[in-house]
Scaffold this active site. Structure first.
Site, PDB file in Angstrom:
ATOM      1  N   ARG A  83     -43.658 -28.513  28.402  1.00 58.00           N
ATOM      2  CA  ARG A  83     -43.816 -27.478  27.374  1.00 58.00           C
ATOM      3  C   ARG A  83     -45.121 -27.624  26.571  1.00 58.00           C
ATOM      4  O   ARG A  83     -45.327 -28.619  25.894  1.00 58.00           O
ATOM      5  CB  ARG A  83     -42.631 -27.595  26.425  1.00 58.00           C
ATOM      6  N   CYS A 134     -25.116 -28.994  26.747  1.00 59.28           N
ATOM      7  CA  CYS A 134     -24.547 -29.829  25.678  1.00 59.28           C
ATOM      8  C   CYS A 134     -23.364 -29.151  25.011  1.00 59.28           C
ATOM      9  O   CYS A 134     -22.654 -29.772  24.218  1.00 59.28           O
ATOM     10  CB  CYS A 134     -25.611 -30.108  24.620  1.00 59.28           C
ATOM     11  N   GLN A 171     -35.990 -20.208  20.529  1.00 62.88           N
ATOM     12  CA  GLN A 171     -37.078 -20.882  21.246  1.00 62.88           C
ATOM     13  C   GLN A 171     -38.038 -21.553  20.269  1.00 62.88           C
ATOM     14  O   GLN A 171     -38.482 -22.672  20.490  1.00 62.88           O
ATOM     15  CB  GLN A 171     -37.858 -19.872  22.109  1.00 62.88           C
ATOM     16  N   CYS A 216     -29.362 -23.705  27.104  1.00 58.00           N
ATOM     17  CA  CYS A 216     -29.028 -24.021  28.501  1.00 58.00           C
ATOM     18  C   CYS A 216     -27.520 -24.221  28.637  1.00 58.00           C
ATOM     19  O   CYS A 216     -26.958 -24.059  29.704  1.00 58.00           O
ATOM     20  CB  CYS A 216     -29.785 -25.257  28.987  1.00 58.00           C
ATOM     21  N   HIS A 257     -16.992 -55.579  18.203  1.00 55.34           N
ATOM     22  CA  HIS A 257     -18.305 -55.616  17.550  1.00 55.34           C
ATOM     23  C   HIS A 257     -18.668 -57.056  17.170  1.00 55.34           C
ATOM     24  O   HIS A 257     -19.769 -57.525  17.468  1.00 55.34           O
ATOM     25  CB  HIS A 257     -18.283 -54.729  16.297  1.00 55.34           C
ATOM     26  N   LEU A 303     -42.552 -16.811  23.872  1.00 56.90           N
ATOM     27  CA  LEU A 303     -42.568 -17.843  22.822  1.00 56.90           C
ATOM     28  C   LEU A 303     -41.992 -19.171  23.294  1.00 56.90           C
ATOM     29  O   LEU A 303     -41.632 -20.015  22.486  1.00 56.90           O
ATOM     30  CB  LEU A 303     -41.770 -17.354  21.611  1.00 56.90           C
ATOM     31  N   GLN A 344     -37.124 -25.065  38.154  1.00 57.83           N
ATOM     32  CA  GLN A 344     -37.830 -23.929  37.566  1.00 57.83           C
ATOM     33  C   GLN A 344     -38.609 -23.174  38.636  1.00 57.83           C
ATOM     34  O   GLN A 344     -39.218 -22.160  38.348  1.00 57.83           O
ATOM     35  CB  GLN A 344     -38.815 -24.434  36.495  1.00 57.83           C
ATOM     36  N   PHE A 349     -48.102 -27.859  27.909  1.00 58.38           N
ATOM     37  CA  PHE A 349     -49.056 -28.174  28.977  1.00 58.38           C
ATOM     38  C   PHE A 349     -50.390 -28.709  28.438  1.00 58.38           C
ATOM     39  O   PHE A 349     -51.448 -28.122  28.659  1.00 58.38           O
ATOM     40  CB  PHE A 349     -49.284 -26.882  29.776  1.00 58.38           C
ATOM     41  N   GLU A 383     -43.197 -21.891  24.646  1.00 58.72           N
ATOM     42  CA  GLU A 383     -43.852 -23.192  24.452  1.00 58.72           C
ATOM     43  C   GLU A 383     -44.482 -23.403  23.076  1.00 58.72           C
ATOM     44  O   GLU A 383     -44.565 -24.519  22.588  1.00 58.72           O
ATOM     45  CB  GLU A 383     -44.983 -23.332  25.473  1.00 58.72           C
TER      46      GLU A 383
END
Ligand SMILES: Cc1cc2nc3c(=O)[nH]c(=O)nc-3n(C[C@H](O)[C@H](O)[C@H](O)COP(=O)(O)OP(=O)(O)OC[C@H]3O[C@@H](n4cnc5c(N)ncnc54)[C@H](O)[C@@H]3O)c2cc1C
Ligand code: FES
Length: 1295
Positions: free
Chosen positions: A873, A64, A1155, A61, A305, A1220, A728, A875, A1222
């Site tokens: 993903r 990041c 994926q 995506c 700290h 592919l 989506q 489902f 999911e």
């Protein structure tokens, strides 16, 4: 981003990466900030880091990617040839939800010392050698490839091209400004004195004002807990606070030194000093390696700290047992106080005075016969706050094992670091043996009282670790004592008094090191006759890869502010089930810049549906339900205003959170779904054995990197709206906005350029946010931007459905399963959403890869008072199938056979029908299984695991191989359609539009590969701009793994129509160029635009009869994982994973392997670390990356191999490829079952019952408590007889 500063002490420029959202802008005075845009650009010159991450397929995506680029860039600014360990450390604080990190790491490794680009580096073998050695018959074919990118293409790193530190800043640093700088904000004043004296005067004048250094403690408290400080004192320019002094007896470190600097100083001192003097430093260093990520360590200061005194502090316990001293300073002068339990408890007499500051910390050397150790256990190894930690120090009378001094401190067990001072006193003079250990455990359990409300709960687990850590310390010291005795050649009589440590027990000592993941990705090379121009089947880089890497890729919230834009913030319910008595927003409206409050009365059309309301009316059903929204000129004001809205509630009954409660109250969202075959009753009567059990699978947060966001721009004419939304399913947003505003769909255009991760979470919910924002836009007449922050996103939106499953399985003694009855309940939350569909899918897919003649599957979605759970993903498959595979494991345990044997025995073998009578051939499933067994050397490794387990008592290994039959697509015909629109322009360039959305899964890349093949033009001629409801209407959600399948066919159709039109022209001028043909076509009035359409699979399911053809095809895959667990802490290490996946003819192996890997790692997170935690009132506790742990780069398997099964055929899909998106998710369960295998080995050895209830995720808590031993028993007995604490259940992996 990278911050560069001149260090006044070392006089060098320090480059360090930071977490930008925690850096106050005023702290950057005198600093240079480099962002990803400053490093390189596609318009000018790409930086090698940017080029390599994109070309190595390290972006999906891309949300990041800028962070990843800057971490590696900063590393390279400091180390031109870093080691792989440094690379891991640099990336340890970055999160990626898509890629599974492997390709990111691969790209970074190309810069590392001695890197030759070989993926098998470190194993002593090259991938090329390995390829030759691949034993499988299929791999022997020359068409198998393991190179997803060509390293030779990369431009070299040239340090002379880097940006220099601005000379002006250097001049400023060399002649530091002594005057106090004051920055006045709207509500806060930032004061930065130039001298220590000025700082002390300011502290005396503003005793309440905090000193701000890293802001990693103050910042989150201001943001999340509403702490407010009108004055902040910044001591960043005071060099006295950054000194480091080495003396003969210890180290003095300035309070302003960052933790990263402290780490470097300690490393240096450890290398210079004799080992006996460095015990405390080594213990500190151990924790500094795992404390947060590098970015936080670069920012956080030692002083901050210590003074923050967080109960979970990793360093304070070590400093306390190490007898550290705090050097304080005020206008009055200096003084020292010990960093002891009184200081840590915040006793006024032992604390800083308000006008004092901490100048430095003195940490003494350790001495001979003194031993210091530090321990911590967190949800995962790195980058996670500890659940509990400890530091222990013992000093022996010289030459003996008699305790002269002892200190023990624990963190995470109370509101502050707790010292076991009394216990230690009682143990003075005792000898270091088992008797002492038993007594110490008893004393410490008594003293370190853990109230039921200990921070973070997990009381029983923490108590067990209190004594487990003590045991580890006992063993470690014993071993070191023995070594000392040997070293000094003491008489045998002396050395023999130390108890023997059996070899098996030594395994308690080692922590799991961070290792550098390695692996091979294997796929099929395209046919050698395929034209070079044809990109199908080749590992083409993601279309946006380079733009992701340079930060030039535009996400929804990157769209520049539009004229008169307003910001919206949502007001949500704080009650789980209540009547809304009144809403008073008068105070909010009085705030400056606040424009309006949007309520249900403002909705011109419908307020969602009866089952799923956009805004709550009269009654709220969960914490986080949206009630109304504030519109203001800035996001800050909008958020401030929501705090002023007063809502009064009247609580209602019942309040239901769990599946168990829902069953009790008969609270369901939809009717039961059921499938049955054979005669289950009769079958149970004929079997040898029956096992019944329960499985609990926790929910999962999508944690897409880009949270939900939308920008609605109302137009001046005809009620038109432009909506830019991260979704989506733009058609769904369009439809919902239309019904909410009561305007026709044709006035609303939804645009989706790209989505920063969806995973199902952006199928349904974006329509709600889009509609609420649209109401605001129409009411105010202004564009509205709505961007959820992480906390709100996690609070408001639901995730994966938690599941509770009960099974009854009947089988023969040889492991053949004859009957299986599974009943599943999913927690749907308060609204229907996708819960009925999830339940249906779950039931349809429960059988997984197994042929069992007599089956009954039942499922129901429970209605509870939690936010509505939704698509995610897989489902339902990843949850449901865990129940099925748990049955198999249970059967194996009963039969005394390995689980893989039971799996193989019960797997589909020949052409057959599923439980819903859909015919299929399991041939590729069997091929995957055999390939995976072979590639993973499963059987020999199973034997090695057993050998290891025989030799090690406190560490156990486990191995599991899990098959998968995953059906893609929706079980409804209307979802199997797609359209595309392809325009060819007169210069020959082609614009492709289709109905799929780019979520990172590379659909646009694949679509251009299809168009390129069909039109026979290079991909450089083709372009996709966005997905828009104006170009392709009535689209289906990009989900269920079939986005590329159906849209690919539509694109293919459009291109074929166009090519057909061009055919006569091409025939006439076969030697012409593409541009010639297009020009001629235009001249001849041939339309150069075509709509493609794909009328897909006729899915069908009759639930009455339990029959149908709901799915177009199955994806088969098998994963084998091996893990090692630490039985004393519950931690685990993933040693190796091998995946074999049937991708048929992959359109793009780089994308498909990406994926699989990304889904696998996400699945691994589901089954091991991602744990949602709620308060008793139903408020989600785990609302940030601090509390909710998605896998990081250090969590991926040490060896991670993925191979795509050489071609099989699927006639239904585009070029026989398979979706592919999911399926890899469920394969993450192989890690879960490997952990279960290791736990079972531990339990067998300890004679504990083997049939334990499975709970996912297998967190350290679950694993530790399942590894029943003398310490869990000790805690159990203690709890039984202690009047102080009541514990719930004995140690077992049960609910
Ligand atoms: C994402 C994240 C992960 C983390 N993970 C861990 C972890 O795994 N383990 C762990 O132990 N900690 C962890 N922490 C906590 C972190 O160690 C502390 O937040 C940090 O050390 C505080 O230092 P700072 O410079 O940022 O303090 P600041 O936020 O700047 O200040 C904190 C407080 O200290 C006071 N103070 C600072 N310096 C002085 C001084 N010289 N004299 C007097 N008062 C002073 C300030 O007045 C303020 O009240 C994590 C924090 C974050 C944000
Ligand atoms: S590519 Fe890393 S979060 Fe999407």
């Amino acid at each position: 981003v990278m911050v560069s500063k001149h260090d006044p002490v070392s006089k060098k420029i320090r480059h360090f990466s930071v977490t930008a959202c925690l850096v106050p802008i005023c702290s950057l005075y005198g600093a240079a900030v480099t962002t990803v845009e400053g490093v390189g650009s596609i318009k000018t010159r790409l930086h090698p880091v940017q080029e390599r991450i994109a070309k190595s397929h390290g972006t999906q995506c891309g949300f990041c990617t800028p962070g990843m680029v800057m971490s590696v860039y900063t590393l390279l600014r400091n180390h031109l040839h870093p080691s792989e360990e440094q690379l891991m450390e640099a990336l340890g604080g970055n999160l990626c939800r898509c890629t599974g990190y492997r390709p990111i790491l691969e790209s970074g490794k190309t810069f590392c010392m001695g890197s030759n680009g070989c993926q098998q580096k470190g194993t002593g073998k090259c991938c090329m050698d390995q390829r030759e050695n691949l034993s499988s018959s299929l791999d022997r074919k020359s068409d198998i490839c393991t190179e997803l990118f060509a390293k030779e293409e990369f431009q070299p790193l040239d340090p002379t091209q880097e940006l220099i530190f601005p000379p002006e800043l250097l001049r400023m640093a060399e002649n530091p400004e002594k005057r106090t700088l004051i920055f006045n904000g709207e509500r806060v004043t930032w004061i930065s004195p130039g001298t220590l004296q000025d700082l002390l005067e300011l502290k005396a004048k503003y005793p309440e004002a905090p000193l701000i250094l890293g802001n990693t403690s103050l910042g989150p408290a201001m943001k999340a807990q509403g702490h407010f400080h009108p004055i902040l004192l910044s001591p960043a320019r005071i060099s006295e606070l950054s000194i480091v002094m080495k003396t003969s007896d210890g180290l003095t470190i300035g309070a302003a030194c960052s933790l990263a600097q402290v780490k470097d100083f300690l490393t240096e001192s450890i290398s210079e000093l004799p080992e006996e003097k460095t015990q405390t430093y080594q213990a500190l260093l151990k924790h500094l390696r795992s404390l947060a990520g590098q970015q936080i360590r670069n920012m956080a200061s030692l002083g901050g700290h210590i003074i923050s005194r967080h109960c979970y502090s990793d360093l304070n316990p070590v400093l306390a047992v190490g007898n550290a001293t705090l050097n304080l300073r005020s206008e009055e002068g200096t003084r020292q106080i010990p960093l002891n339990e009184h200081f840590l408890a915040g006793l006024a007499s032992a604390d800083l005075k308000p006008e004092e500051i901490l100048e430095s910390v003195y940490i003494p050397h350790s001495q001979k016969w003194e031993f210091v150790s530090a321990f911590r256990q967190a949800q995962c190894q790195q980058n996670a706050l500890p659940d509990i930690n400890a530091a222990m120090r013992v000093l022996f009378k010289e030459g003996t094992d008699t305790i002269e001094d002892l200190s023990i401190a624990y963190g995470g067990v109370g509101t502050a670091t707790v010292s076991a001072h009394k216990s230690c006193q009682q143990l003075l003079g005792r000898r270091w043996n088992e008797l002492m250990l038993d007594e110490a455990c008893r004393l410490v359990l008594d003293e370190v009282s853990l109230p039921g409300s200990a921070p973070g709960g997990k009381v029983e687990f923490k108590r067990t670790l209190v004594v487990s850590f003590l045991f580890k310390f006992y063993l470690k010291v014993l071993q070191e004592l023995k070594m000392l005795v040997r070293l000094f050649s003491m008489p045998v009589s002396d050395s023999s008094r130390y108890p023997e440590i059996s070899d098996g027990f030594l395994s308690a000592l080692e922590d799991f090191p961070v290792t550098i993941p390695q692996g091979v990705q294997t796929f099929q090379r395209v046919d050698s006759h395929q034209p070079l121009q044809d990109p199908v089947g080749r590992p083409i880089m993601h279309l946006s890869g380079l733009k992701h890497a340079t930060g030039e890729a535009i996400f929804c919230d990157d769209i520049p502010r539009v004229d008169k834009e307003l910001f919206m913030a949502l007001v949500t319910s704080t009650r789980a089930h209540a009547k809304i008595i009144s809403i008073d927003f008068s105070e909010a409206l009085e705030l400056p810049e606040v424009i309006d409050v949007i309520t249900v009365e403002d909705i011109p059309g419908t307020n969602g549906t009866e089952d799923d309301k956009l805004l709550a009316v009269d009654e709220v059903l969960c914490v986080g339900q949206v009630i109304c929204a504030v519109v203001a000129e800035t996001d800050v004001q909008a958020k401030r205003a929501i705090e002023k809205i007063k809502i009064t509630y009247e609580d209602l009954e019942p309040v239901i959170f769990t599946v168990e409660d829902a069953i009790k109250h008969n609270s369901f969202l939809c009717p039961e779904k059921k499938l049955e075959q054979g005669n289950i009753k009769e079958a149970f009567e004929k079997v040898d054995q029956i096992v019944e059990g329960e499985v609990h699978v926790g929910g999962q947060e999508h944690f897409y990197m880009e949270t939900q966001r939308v920008l609605v721009i109302p137009k001046t004419e005809d009620k038109e709206l432009d909506i830019y939304v991260s979704t989506q399913d733009p058609a769904h947003v369009q439809k919902t906005v239309s019904s909410t505003l009561n305007i026709p769909i044709n006035r609303i255009t939804c645009h989706v350029k790209r989505v920063g991760g969806g995973f199902g979470g952006k199928v349904g919910r974006p329509s709600v946010f889009g509609a609420i924002a649209a109401v605001g836009a129409v009411k105010t007449g202004h564009p509205i931007r709505l961007v959820l922050d992480r906390e709100d996103d996690m609070l408001i939106t639901g995730g994966r459905h938690p599941l509770f499953g009960k099974y009854k399985v009947g089988f023969m003694n040889n492991g053949r399963i004859k009957a299986l009855d599974i009943e599943c309940y999913v927690n749907g939350g308060c609204m229907l959403d996708d819960s009925e569909l999830v339940t249906e899918f779950l039931i349809l897919k429960l059988e997984n890869a197994y042929k069992i003649r007599n089956l009954r599957f039942r499922g129901r979605a429970c209605k509870t008072n939690l936010p509505s759970n939704t698509a995610f993903r897989g489902f339902g498959f990843p949850q449901g199938t865990l129940v099925t595979e748990s049955c198999i494991t249970a059967v194996a345990a009963k039969c005394g056979l390995p689980p893989e044997e039971i799996r193989e025995k019960n797997m589909y073998k020949t052409f057959d029908k599923t439980i819903y009578k859909q015919a299929f051939s399991p041939e590729t499933l069997i091929r995957c299984w055999n390939e995976c067994l072979e590639k993973s050397s499963f059987h020999s490794r199973r034997r090695q695991v057993e050998e290891f387990n025989k030799k090690n008592y406190w560490k156990k290994k486990g191995i599991a191989i899990i098959p998968m039959k995953f059906s893609v697509g929706f079980a409804a015909t209307s979802y199997h359609q797609a359209a595309a629109l392809v325009h060819i322009y007169t210069d020959g360039s082609v614009l492709v539009t289709h109905g799929g959305n780019e979520l990172g899964q590379g659909i646009h890349t694949k679509m251009l590969q299809v168009a390129s093949r069909e039109l026979k033009v290079p991909m450089s001629y083709l372009h996709i701009c966005e997905t828009s409801t104006a170009t392709v209407p009535n689209t289906i959600a990009t989900a269920a793994s079939i986005g590329a399948d159906v849209n690919g066919r539509a694109v293919q159709n459009a291109c074929q129509i166009l090519l057909k039109r061009l055919e006569p022209i091409i025939k006439k001028n076969p030697e012409g160029t593409w541009e010639d043909w297009i020009e001629a076509a235009f001249e001849q009035r041939i339309s150069l635009s075509a709509t493609g359409y794909f009328r897909g699979y006729k899915a069908f399911m009759d639930w009455e009869k339990g029959e149908g053809d709901p799915f177009p095809y199955y994806v088969y895959g098998v994963a084998c994982s091996e893990v090692e667990i630490d039985c004393l802490t519950g931690a685990h290490k993933k040693t190796r994973t091998d995946i074999v996946m049937d991708a048929c003819c992959s359109l793009n192996p780089a994308i498909d392997i990406g994926q699989i890997e990304g889904a696998f790692i996400q699945g691994m997170g589901l089954y091991t670390t991602e744990e949602l935690q709620y308060s008793p009132e139903g408020v989600l506790y785990s609302r940030s990356s601090d509390e909710y742990k998605i896998p990081t780069i250090t969590d991926i398997p040490e060896e991670f191999n993925v191979s795509l099964l050489p071609s099989s055929q699927t006639p239904l899909t585009i070029y026989s490829s398979k979706g592919l998106g999911e399926s890899g998710m469920f394969l993450g369960s192989s890690v879960f079952f490997a952990i279960a295998d290791a736990v079972a080995a531990a339990r067998r050895e300890r004679d504990a019952a083997e049939d334990f209830t499975v709970k996912s995720p297998a967190t350290p808590e679950q694993v530790r408590m399942a590894c029943a031993d003398r310490f869990t028993e000790m805690v159990w007995n203690y709890s039984l007889f202690s009047s102080k604490v009541i514990f719930l259940c004995p140690a077992s992996w049960t609910y």
